[in-house]
Write a protein that holds these residues in place. Structure first.
Motif, PDB file in Angstrom:
ATOM      1  N   SER A  15       0.816  -1.207   0.000  1.00 40.31           N
ATOM      2  CA  SER A  15       0.000   0.000   0.000  1.00 40.31           C
ATOM      3  C   SER A  15       0.854   1.262   0.000  1.00 40.31           C
ATOM      4  O   SER A  15       1.850   1.350   0.699  1.00 40.31           O
ATOM      5  CB  SER A  15      -0.904   0.009   1.235  1.00 40.31           C
ATOM      6  N   THR A  16       0.440   2.226  -0.816  1.00 38.74           N
ATOM      7  CA  THR A  16       1.179   3.491  -0.882  1.00 38.74           C
ATOM      8  C   THR A  16       0.377   4.645  -0.298  1.00 38.74           C
ATOM      9  O   THR A  16       0.670   5.800  -0.565  1.00 38.74           O
ATOM     10  CB  THR A  16       1.544   3.808  -2.347  1.00 38.74           C
ATOM     11  N   THR A  17      -0.656   4.329   0.485  1.00 36.94           N
ATOM     12  CA  THR A  17      -1.428   5.387   1.136  1.00 36.94           C
ATOM     13  C   THR A  17      -0.515   6.243   1.982  1.00 36.94           C
ATOM     14  O   THR A  17       0.297   5.727   2.749  1.00 36.94           O
ATOM     15  CB  THR A  17      -2.534   4.777   2.021  1.00 36.94           C
ATOM     16  N   ARG A  18      -0.618   7.559   1.841  1.00 36.24           N
ATOM     17  CA  ARG A  18       0.216   8.474   2.596  1.00 36.24           C
ATOM     18  C   ARG A  18      -0.576   9.088   3.747  1.00 36.24           C
ATOM     19  O   ARG A  18      -1.768   9.379   3.611  1.00 36.24           O
ATOM     20  CB  ARG A  18       0.742   9.591   1.681  1.00 36.24           C
ATOM     21  N   TYR A  19       0.090   9.268   4.859  1.00 38.61           N
ATOM     22  CA  TYR A  19      -0.532   9.864   6.037  1.00 38.61           C
ATOM     23  C   TYR A  19       0.306  11.058   6.489  1.00 38.61           C
ATOM     24  O   TYR A  19       1.509  11.103   6.238  1.00 38.61           O
ATOM     25  CB  TYR A  19      -0.623   8.834   7.175  1.00 38.61           C
ATOM     26  N   PRO A  20      -0.316  12.011   7.174  1.00 38.14           N
ATOM     27  CA  PRO A  20       0.443  13.168   7.661  1.00 38.14           C
ATOM     28  C   PRO A  20       1.217  12.869   8.947  1.00 38.14           C
ATOM     29  O   PRO A  20       1.709  13.784   9.601  1.00 38.14           O
ATOM     30  CB  PRO A  20      -0.652  14.222   7.906  1.00 38.14           C
ATOM     31  N   TRP A  21       1.306  11.617   9.319  1.00 43.54           N
ATOM     32  CA  TRP A  21       2.136  11.168  10.429  1.00 43.54           C
ATOM     33  C   TRP A  21       2.954   9.974   9.919  1.00 43.54           C
ATOM     34  O   TRP A  21       2.623   9.389   8.889  1.00 43.54           O
ATOM     35  CB  TRP A  21       1.279  10.760  11.641  1.00 43.54           C
ATOM     36  N   PRO A  22       4.050   9.602  10.586  1.00 42.49           N
ATOM     37  CA  PRO A  22       4.855   8.475  10.105  1.00 42.49           C
ATOM     38  C   PRO A  22       4.116   7.157  10.268  1.00 42.49           C
ATOM     39  O   PRO A  22       3.936   6.662  11.388  1.00 42.49           O
ATOM     40  CB  PRO A  22       6.116   8.539  10.984  1.00 42.49           C
ATOM     41  N   ALA A  23       3.667   6.598   9.172  1.00 43.38           N
ATOM     42  CA  ALA A  23       2.858   5.376   9.227  1.00 43.38           C
ATOM     43  C   ALA A  23       2.773   4.747   7.854  1.00 43.38           C
ATOM     44  O   ALA A  23       3.016   5.399   6.832  1.00 43.38           O
ATOM     45  CB  ALA A  23       1.447   5.694   9.733  1.00 43.38           C
ATOM     46  N   LEU A  24       2.430   3.477   7.830  1.00 43.84           N
ATOM     47  CA  LEU A  24       2.102   2.804   6.583  1.00 43.84           C
ATOM     48  C   LEU A  24       1.223   1.610   6.884  1.00 43.84           C
ATOM     49  O   LEU A  24       1.188   1.097   8.009  1.00 43.84           O
ATOM     50  CB  LEU A  24       3.357   2.372   5.829  1.00 43.84           C
ATOM     51  N   ASP A  25       0.487   1.181   5.864  1.00 46.69           N
ATOM     52  CA  ASP A  25      -0.438   0.056   5.997  1.00 46.69           C
ATOM     53  C   ASP A  25       0.157  -1.191   5.361  1.00 46.69           C
ATOM     54  O   ASP A  25       0.724  -1.130   4.269  1.00 46.69           O
ATOM     55  CB  ASP A  25      -1.768   0.378   5.304  1.00 46.69           C
ATOM     56  N   ILE A  26       0.013  -2.303   6.062  1.00 48.56           N
ATOM     57  CA  ILE A  26       0.436  -3.594   5.538  1.00 48.56           C
ATOM     58  C   ILE A  26      -0.665  -4.603   5.810  1.00 48.56           C
ATOM     59  O   ILE A  26      -1.202  -4.666   6.919  1.00 48.56           O
ATOM     60  CB  ILE A  26       1.753  -4.062   6.190  1.00 48.56           C
ATOM     61  N   THR A  27      -1.025  -5.377   4.790  1.00 49.68           N
ATOM     62  CA  THR A  27      -1.995  -6.447   4.956  1.00 49.68           C
ATOM     63  C   THR A  27      -1.284  -7.781   4.850  1.00 49.68           C
ATOM     64  O   THR A  27      -0.613  -8.059   3.848  1.00 49.68           O
ATOM     65  CB  THR A  27      -3.112  -6.355   3.899  1.00 49.68           C
ATOM     66  N   LEU A  28      -1.431  -8.600   5.872  1.00 50.22           N
ATOM     67  CA  LEU A  28      -0.863  -9.939   5.881  1.00 50.22           C
ATOM     68  C   LEU A  28      -1.898 -10.940   5.401  1.00 50.22           C
ATOM     69  O   LEU A  28      -3.114 -10.683   5.482  1.00 50.22           O
ATOM     70  CB  LEU A  28      -0.414 -10.307   7.303  1.00 50.22           C
ATOM     71  N   PRO A  29      -1.469 -12.083   4.875  1.00 47.46           N
ATOM     72  CA  PRO A  29      -2.423 -13.121   4.499  1.00 47.46           C
ATOM     73  C   PRO A  29      -3.360 -13.449   5.657  1.00 47.46           C
ATOM     74  O   PRO A  29      -2.963 -13.397   6.823  1.00 47.46           O
ATOM     75  CB  PRO A  29      -1.525 -14.312   4.152  1.00 47.46           C
ATOM     76  N   GLY A  30      -4.608 -13.764   5.323  1.00 42.83           N
ATOM     77  CA  GLY A  30      -5.576 -14.075   6.367  1.00 42.83           C
ATOM     78  C   GLY A  30      -6.337 -12.861   6.853  1.00 42.83           C
ATOM     79  O   GLY A  30      -6.848 -12.844   7.969  1.00 42.83           O
ATOM     80  N   GLU A  31      -6.419 -11.821   5.995  1.00 40.86           N
ATOM     81  CA  GLU A  31      -7.198 -10.621   6.310  1.00 40.86           C
ATOM     82  C   GLU A  31      -6.749  -9.974   7.619  1.00 40.86           C
ATOM     83  O   GLU A  31      -7.556  -9.615   8.476  1.00 40.86           O
ATOM     84  CB  GLU A  31      -8.697 -10.969   6.390  1.00 40.86           C
TER      85      GLU A  31
END
Length: 266
Positions: A15-31
Motif C-alpha cells: 500500500s502506498t497510502t500516505r498519512y500526515p504522520w509516520p505510518a504505513l499500511d500492511i496487509t498480511l495473508p488471512g485478512e
C-alpha cells in the motif's frame, strides 16, 4: 489460501497510502490489516491532540498493539544491585562528560552514582528530551493508549515493560555500551529527536530505507533494533484476522532491517 488471495494480500501489503504522520499500511495473508505507526515515546505539546483521522483508525481497530503499556504505572528502574561508583567505571574523559551533562541538566550525581550504566544512559537521555521540550504525556504511544482505553479498544503488548527491562539488564558490562554510545552520539541523538518531531509536525519520511543518523554501535543496534524487529515479526504473524493499529518506536519503521521490510519479505 488460494493463489488469488495471496496475490491480493501481496498488493495490499505494498500500500502506498500516505498519512500526515509516520505510518504505513500492511496487509498480511488471512485478512490481517496492520496500520503501523512510528511513535515517539515523549512528545511536544503541539503533538496533541492526535489527528482525528488516526483516532478514527483506532476506533475501527480490533486492538491497539504497543511495545508496552506505559499507562500501567510503576517504576521501570527498580533493581536491588548497587554498582561501584560511576567514576570508577568510566574513563576520565567519559566521567568528565557525565559531570558536565549532569550539571547542565540539573541531574544530581549522587542519584546516578550507583546506578547501572544502562540506567544512567536512560536518565541522561530523558533529561535531554525534556530540554528539547518533550514530555511523556505528549508521547504518541501514551496518547494512543489513553484514547484506546477511553474507547474500550483492547490493548495488546508486543513485549511488555518487564521484557524491556530484561533486555537492558542483560546488556554486557552493566549496559556500559549504551552509556558509551549515549555520550559519543549525544548531539547526534538531539538532532535525531528533532527530526522525529518534524515527522509528526511537518512531514513524515516518504520512503522506508532512509538514511538515519547513527546513534548506536553495530552490536547495540542489533540487540535493541534488529532482534526486537524479528521478535515482533513473529508476534504479528500469529495475529488472528482483524484490523490493528500497531504503535512502535519510529526508528523501527525506517532504515536497515526495519519492521515493515521484514513483514513484506516474509
Amino acid at each position: 489460501m488460494g493463489l488469488l488471495s495471496r496475490i491480493s494480500a501481496l498488493f495490499s501489503s505494498l500500500s502506498t497510502t500516505r498519512y500526515p504522520w509516520p505510518a504505513l499500511d500492511i496487509t498480511l495473508p488471512g485478512e490481517r490489516h496492520l496500520h503501523l505507526v512510528g511513535s515517539i515515546h515523549m512528545g511536544t505539546s503541539d503533538m496533541a491532540p492526535l489527528s482525528e483521522r488516526l483516532i478514527e483508525k483506532l476506533r475501527a481497530a480490533d486492538a491497539l498493539i504497543v511495545e508496552a503499556d506505559i499507562t500501567e504505572g510503576g517504576s521501570p528502574f527498580s533493581h536491588d544491585i548497587e554498582e561501584i561508583p560511576l567514576e570508577e567505571r568510566l574513563s576520565s574523559a567519559d566521567w568528565q562528560q557525565v559531570v558536565s551533562l549532569a550539571n547542565e541538566m540539573g541531574v544530581s550525581l549522587s542519584t546516578i552514582d550507583s546506578q547501572p550504566a544502562w540506567q544512567v544512559a536512560l536518565v541522561l537521555q530523558a533529561h535531554q528530551a525534556q530540554r528539547l521540550g518533550l514530555r511523556p504525556d505528549f508521547g504518541i504511544d501514551f496518547q494512543l493508549l489513553e484514547a484506546a482505553k477511553a474507547m474500550s479498544v483492547p490493548v495488546v503488548e508486543l513485549e511488555g515493560a518487564q521484557s524491556q527491562m530484561d533486555i537492558l539488564m542483560q546488556l554486557p558490562d552493566g549496559g556500559m555500551p549504551l552509556l558509551s554510545d549515549t555520550l559519543t552520539h549525544w548531539h547526534t541523538n538531539a538532532r535525531l529527536l528533532q527530526m522525529m518531531i518534524g515527522w509528526w509536525l511537518e512531514s513524515p519520511p516518504q520512503q522506508e530505507n532512509i538514511i538515519l543518523p547513527n546513534t548506536f554501535g553495530d552490536e547495540l543496534y542489533d540487540v535493541l533494533m534488529h532482534r526486537r524487529n524479528r521478535q515482533w515479526l513473529d508476534f504479528l504473524q500469529k495475529l488472528p484476522s482483524g484490523r490493528y493499529v500497531v504503535a512502535v518506536g519510529a526508528l523501527h519503521l525506517y532504515g536497515e532491517g526495519n519492521l515493515p521490510e521484514l513483514l513484506k519479505n516474509k
